[in-house]
Design an enzyme around this catalytic site. Structure first.
Site, short mmCIF file in Angstrom:
data_model
loop_
_atom_site.label_atom_id
_atom_site.label_comp_id
_atom_site.label_asym_id
_atom_site.label_seq_id
_atom_site.Cartn_x
_atom_site.Cartn_y
_atom_site.Cartn_z
N ARG A 148 27.42 -19.46 29.92
CA ARG A 148 28.70 -19.77 30.53
C ARG A 148 29.48 -20.63 29.55
O ARG A 148 28.88 -21.31 28.71
CB ARG A 148 28.51 -20.51 31.85
CG ARG A 148 27.68 -19.75 32.89
CD ARG A 148 27.39 -20.63 34.09
NE ARG A 148 26.63 -19.93 35.11
CZ ARG A 148 25.29 -19.89 35.18
NH1 ARG A 148 24.57 -20.55 34.27
NH2 ARG A 148 24.67 -19.22 36.14
N LYS A 173 23.39 -24.33 35.86
CA LYS A 173 23.57 -24.15 37.30
C LYS A 173 22.22 -24.24 38.01
O LYS A 173 21.27 -23.57 37.63
CB LYS A 173 24.21 -22.79 37.55
CG LYS A 173 24.84 -22.64 38.92
CD LYS A 173 25.61 -21.34 38.98
CE LYS A 173 26.31 -21.18 40.33
NZ LYS A 173 27.08 -19.92 40.39
N HIS A 279 34.07 -15.61 30.98
CA HIS A 279 32.86 -15.20 31.69
C HIS A 279 32.54 -13.73 31.48
O HIS A 279 31.40 -13.30 31.66
CB HIS A 279 33.02 -15.49 33.19
CG HIS A 279 31.73 -15.88 33.85
ND1 HIS A 279 31.02 -17.01 33.49
CD2 HIS A 279 31.01 -15.29 34.84
CE1 HIS A 279 29.94 -17.10 34.24
NE2 HIS A 279 29.90 -16.07 35.05
N ARG A 282 29.67 -13.15 29.10
CA ARG A 282 28.33 -13.29 29.71
C ARG A 282 27.97 -12.00 30.47
O ARG A 282 26.84 -11.51 30.38
CB ARG A 282 28.33 -14.50 30.64
CG ARG A 282 27.04 -14.72 31.45
CD ARG A 282 27.15 -16.05 32.20
NE ARG A 282 26.23 -16.16 33.32
CZ ARG A 282 25.00 -16.64 33.23
NH1 ARG A 282 24.52 -17.01 32.06
NH2 ARG A 282 24.24 -16.73 34.31
N HIS A 305 19.23 -16.89 36.23
CA HIS A 305 19.41 -16.60 37.66
C HIS A 305 18.15 -16.96 38.44
O HIS A 305 17.04 -16.64 38.00
CB HIS A 305 19.71 -15.12 37.88
CG HIS A 305 21.08 -14.71 37.44
ND1 HIS A 305 21.43 -13.40 37.18
CD2 HIS A 305 22.21 -15.44 37.22
CE1 HIS A 305 22.70 -13.34 36.82
NE2 HIS A 305 23.19 -14.57 36.84
N TYR A 314 24.40 -6.10 37.69
CA TYR A 314 24.71 -5.39 36.45
C TYR A 314 24.21 -3.95 36.47
O TYR A 314 24.71 -3.11 35.72
CB TYR A 314 24.16 -6.16 35.25
CG TYR A 314 24.77 -7.53 35.16
CD1 TYR A 314 26.11 -7.69 34.83
CD2 TYR A 314 24.03 -8.68 35.45
CE1 TYR A 314 26.70 -8.94 34.78
CE2 TYR A 314 24.60 -9.93 35.41
CZ TYR A 314 25.94 -10.06 35.07
OH TYR A 314 26.53 -11.29 35.04
#
Length: 334
Positions: A148, A173, A279, A282, A305, A314
């Site tokens: 990010r 995150k 973004h 990414r 994630h 994706y």
């Protein structure tokens, strides 16, 4: 802080330190600065929505009403509503020590499946023709490592491992660390860039500056570590800002808005018509890895994630663009 007047006898005026207490608790739990600001904003809005009453005077029903208002009247997304809920529940559970129990009467915002914007390989090539300098290095890290923008700008020199071709992303995150790829093609440029950063740092030290802020309580544990080159930001700003807690000036990293503006200009020059920002690099990183045959679990780890379900978005991008042959291609000589 919420504005207060002498004749206003709301609890927010009587106890102006509530939000400061929330901030300190968030820092103690090592929440990111962005999360800290978002949580404080939602808590302020919640207080204002309820007539500036202190949250201790409110409860489960008032919170359910507020969250429903966000979904029905404000039409916020499901992720936005969840962030608001998490912020206020954090206030009650971690700061006020109040258990509100399960929230049952909340109108949930609709969770829509929006496919991420992804650049094609050809578009990536056109974009890189327009890139140069520090912006090129940043975009190379976004696309080459799947970071990010905020993660890339917060990198410290010691997070770049040239020998092992790895980038360590810290406190991303979910307050997690992870490792991802340092592209081989970027190594000559990143080496040259870090040499420039080192010379800048050495000049700062000679002028009586050169110290940077450290994560968490490391400043108290290692008083001189902030002057070490390894702790300097990879992408330092050209201006100094005041670290009020310690009363010294330091170079912060480049601001996200500055880089976003440059990326926007570059996309325009490359004649990219897609509505995209930083973004999208990414997203393109993940999608192109899938196209190249890498498994979804590997990509999940590189992206950081928590759930593979998040990474699965994706596969929808791939399925929407490949795998089905159009009848125009199959039946017509065009």
């Amino acid at each position: 802080m919420l504005e207060s007047k002498q004749h206003n006898k709301t609890i927010v005026t009587k106890n102006p330190k509530l939000l400061d207490k929330v901030r300190l608790t968030l820092k103690a739990h090592r929440y990111s600065r962005k999360t800290e600001e978002a949580y404080l904003r939602w808590i302020k809005n919640y207080i204002i929505f309820n007539g500036k009453k202190h949250p201790e005077e409110l409860g489960k029903k008032e919170l359910e009403k507020y969250l429903t208002f966000l979904a029905v009247n404000k039409k916020v997304s499901a992720s936005t509503q969840n962030q608001a809920m998490n912020a206020i529940l954090y206030l009650y559970s971690k700061v006020l020590n109040i258990d509100l129990g399960l929230l049952e009467d909340v109108k949930r915002a609709r969770r829509s499946l929006k496919l991420p914007t992804v650049f094609s390989q050809n578009e990536i090539s056109e974009i890189f023709k327009q890139l140069n300098g520090v912006t090129k290095i940043i975009v190379s890290i976004l696309y080459g490592g799947g970071l990010r923008l905020g993660e890339a700008l917060r990198l410290r020199v010691k997070d770049i491992d040239i020998d092992y071709k790895m980038i360590t992303v810290r406190d991303s995150k979910g307050e997690k660390d992870r490792q991802t790829i340092l592209p081989t093609a970027l190594i000559p440029e990143i080496k040259n860039h870090l040499q420039k950063v080192k010379k800048l740092h050495e000049r700062d030290l000679k002028s009586g500056k050169g110290e940077t802020i450290l994560p968490s309580a490391l400043k108290d544990k290692y008083p001189n570590a902030g002057k070490e080159f390894g702790w300097q930001y990879v992408f330092p700003s050209d201006k100094f800002v005041l670290a009020e807690k310690y009363n010294f000036y330091y170079r912060h990293h480049l601001h996200e808005s500055t880089v976003q503006k440059k990326i926007k200009d570059i996309l325009k020059k490359a004649e990219i018509t897609k509505h995209a920002g930083s973004h999208a690099f990414r997203h393109s990183f993940a999608t192109h890895l899938l196209e190249n045959g890498y498994d979804i679990r590997t990509i999940q780890e590189l992206l950081g994630h928590s759930s593979v379900k998040t990474t699965m978005i994706y596969t929808h991008v791939l399925n929407s663009g490949t795998g089905v042959r159009s009848p125009l291609d199959a039946n017509i000589r065009y």
